[in-house]
Design a protein around this motif. Structure first.
Motif: not given
Length: 495
Positions: A360-364, A366-370, A372-385
């Motif tokens: 589920f973590f991987v699935f979501y 790919y949606m999130y980065k589609t 908001y984009g890639k990058g460490l900042k977005n990935f950290i934001g994704y973890i929280g979301m």
């Protein structure tokens, strides 16, 4: 006592297994989505530079007591860019409040500027939304029927981007992607957007690109009128008439087309009572459609085995809330059961299902980065979301689980419309909205009790042994916060 323990372990294990299989199905859709990016769209399209190829379209606007958004809706639809002699607008108005008169006045003004717009009213609400759509279809002039709910704001070129695909005579539906004008209004809207974005990217594309059954989403899409009639027209025996007609049409071998690149902005519900009514309808309707359609899919000789598997999980989607609820509730007694060494091997086996969370973590992601984009900042934001999302939906699992169970058991209920608020920016307010519900439901009381229950689970992690046992701590913490959030937000509107 040992019989009870074994029974708890078996039910817990079955719930985990179903969630694991669902996660595998979602990963399959993710892989389909990634493959789709390498496949060029070679669909035939009408040539709109030739006036003879521009078909007649009817836009249907099913509305009911939409006082706060009707002006916005009508002003937006009146700006649609399409030859005026080639489209009409039907306002299918079942309203019973003062909005009926103000809407009629607004429609008269639009008629005076040359717009072909009709105000269609009924003396009853038989069939609710599906009944209104069916009534409008009787007099609809269009070969194609575009449908928008009151909170949707299609862009001017929406018809120009969707109608050309109907040159394919087997195409029954074109569905577009929802976007959200008030995504950042609150935590509640952010969580809703997160869930819907996954559906409108990975799931819809993943199903459509492989020819699996997908669904018209009730709004922001176009039907071929012939397809609606061939599939049996709109029916009101489920709460999700859109999903029902979608499956009946695809069983009749009509093609569906999903356009991820065509975005249709809409307003998300901003209060929890509105989210509750919407979620209840969606989840109960999905279960009702499982009862109505799944055996027909299984028996169809023209549907592939893989499509049948995906249809199973698609129609059973809302039942995952029931599984989540069972899983969470049984995790507290499981904390005590796992202290017995006789179950050690079984407990190690259950650890395998941690893979579900990873998938589920991987699935979501790919949606999130589609979006908001890639990058460490977005990935950290994704973890929280990601963890916020699963915490909140766990809090909704009782409400949605009951809805799913009622659907499976065949308990009927009325179509409850989701109130609209005309919330466009973070500074807008919904206070004073006449459609707000303020009565506390019994579910809210039980959600508060469940928050206390999982609080006990957290306490037990520290006290169950000399060194504690924190194997279920993360689950209990998320459940505690989730049920606590839903309980407090629901209570705030009820006092």
């Amino acid at each position: 006592m040992i019989v009870v323990e074994i029974l708890v372990i078996i039910i817990y294990g079955l719930a985990l297994l179903l969630i694991f299989l669902y996660a595998l199905a979602q990963m399959s859709l993710l892989l389909n989505y990634l493959k789709s990016k390498k496949i060029p769209d070679t669909s035939e399209q009408f040539n709109f530079s030739n006036p003879d190829e521009i078909p007649l379209v009817t836009i249907q606007l099913p509305v009911y007591n939409e006082m706060y958004v009707m002006e916005r809706l009508l002003n937006n639809i009146s700006k649609i860019d399409y030859p005026k002699h080639k489209f009409e607008i039907q306002v299918l108005d079942d309203s019973t409040d003062e909005s009926l008169e103000t809407t009629a006045n607004h429609i008269q003004q639009l008629q005076q500027i040359g717009l072909d717009i009709k105000h269609i009213t009924r003396t009853n609400r038989i069939g609710f939304k599906s009944g209104a759509l069916k009534e409008g279809l009787k007099t609809a002039k269009g070969e194609f029927i575009a449908i928008f709910d009151a909170d949707f704001l299609p862009k001017k070129d929406w018809l120009l981007q969707t109608i050309p695909y109907f040159k394919n005579k087997k195409l029954g539906v074109v569905q577009t992607r929802w976007s959200h004008i008030n995504r950042d209004y609150s935590l509640l809207t952010k969580v809703q957007a997160f869930a819907l974005d996954a559906h409108f990217t990975l799931e819809q594309v993943g199903r459509n690109i492989q020819g699996h059954f997908m669904n018209f989403n009730g709004t922001a899409g176009v039907w071929r009128k012939e397809c609606i009639l061939d599939a049996g027209n709109w029916q009101a025996d489920t709460l999700t008439e859109d999903l029902d007609l979608s499956y009946r049409a695809q069983l009749k071998h009509w093609d569906f087309k999903y356009l991820e690149h065509v975005e249709t902005p809409a307003e998300l519900p901003v209060v929890i009572s509105a989210v509750r009514s919407q979620q209840f309808r969606w989840n109960k309707g999905a279960s009702e459609n499982f009862r109505k359609s799944f055996l027909k899919v299984i028996r169809s000789k023209n549907v592939s085995f893989k499509t049948k598997i995906h249809a199973f999980f698609h129609l059973l989607n809302s039942t995952m809330f029931l599984n989540m609820l069972v899983l969470a509730i049984l995790s507290v007694p499981m904390l005590f059961i796992k202290q017995h060494e006789v179950y050690n091997l079984y407990m190690l086996g259950l650890g395998f299902f941690v893979l579900s969370s990873v998938m589920f973590f991987v699935f979501y992601w790919y949606m999130y980065k589609t979006i908001y984009g890639k990058g460490l900042k977005n990935f950290i934001g994704y973890i929280g979301m990601f963890f916020t999302f699963f915490t909140i939906i766990m809090g909704f699992s009782l409400h949605n689980g009951i809805a799913a169970l009622e659907g499976h058991l065949g308990k009927r209920s009325d179509f409850i419309r989701t109130p609209k608020f005309n919330i466009n920016t973070i500074t807008d307010t919904y206070k004073g909205n006449k459609y707000l519900k303020t009565k506390t439901s019994y579910n809210t009381v039980f959600e508060g009790l469940l928050a206390l229950y999982f609080g006990f689970g957290l306490y037990s992690a520290f006290t169950i042994t000399q060194h504690g046992d924190f194997g279920f701590f993360a689950l209990h913490f998320m459940a505690f916060l989730g049920f606590g959030y839903v309980f407090l937000r629901s209570l705030r509107l009820s006092v």
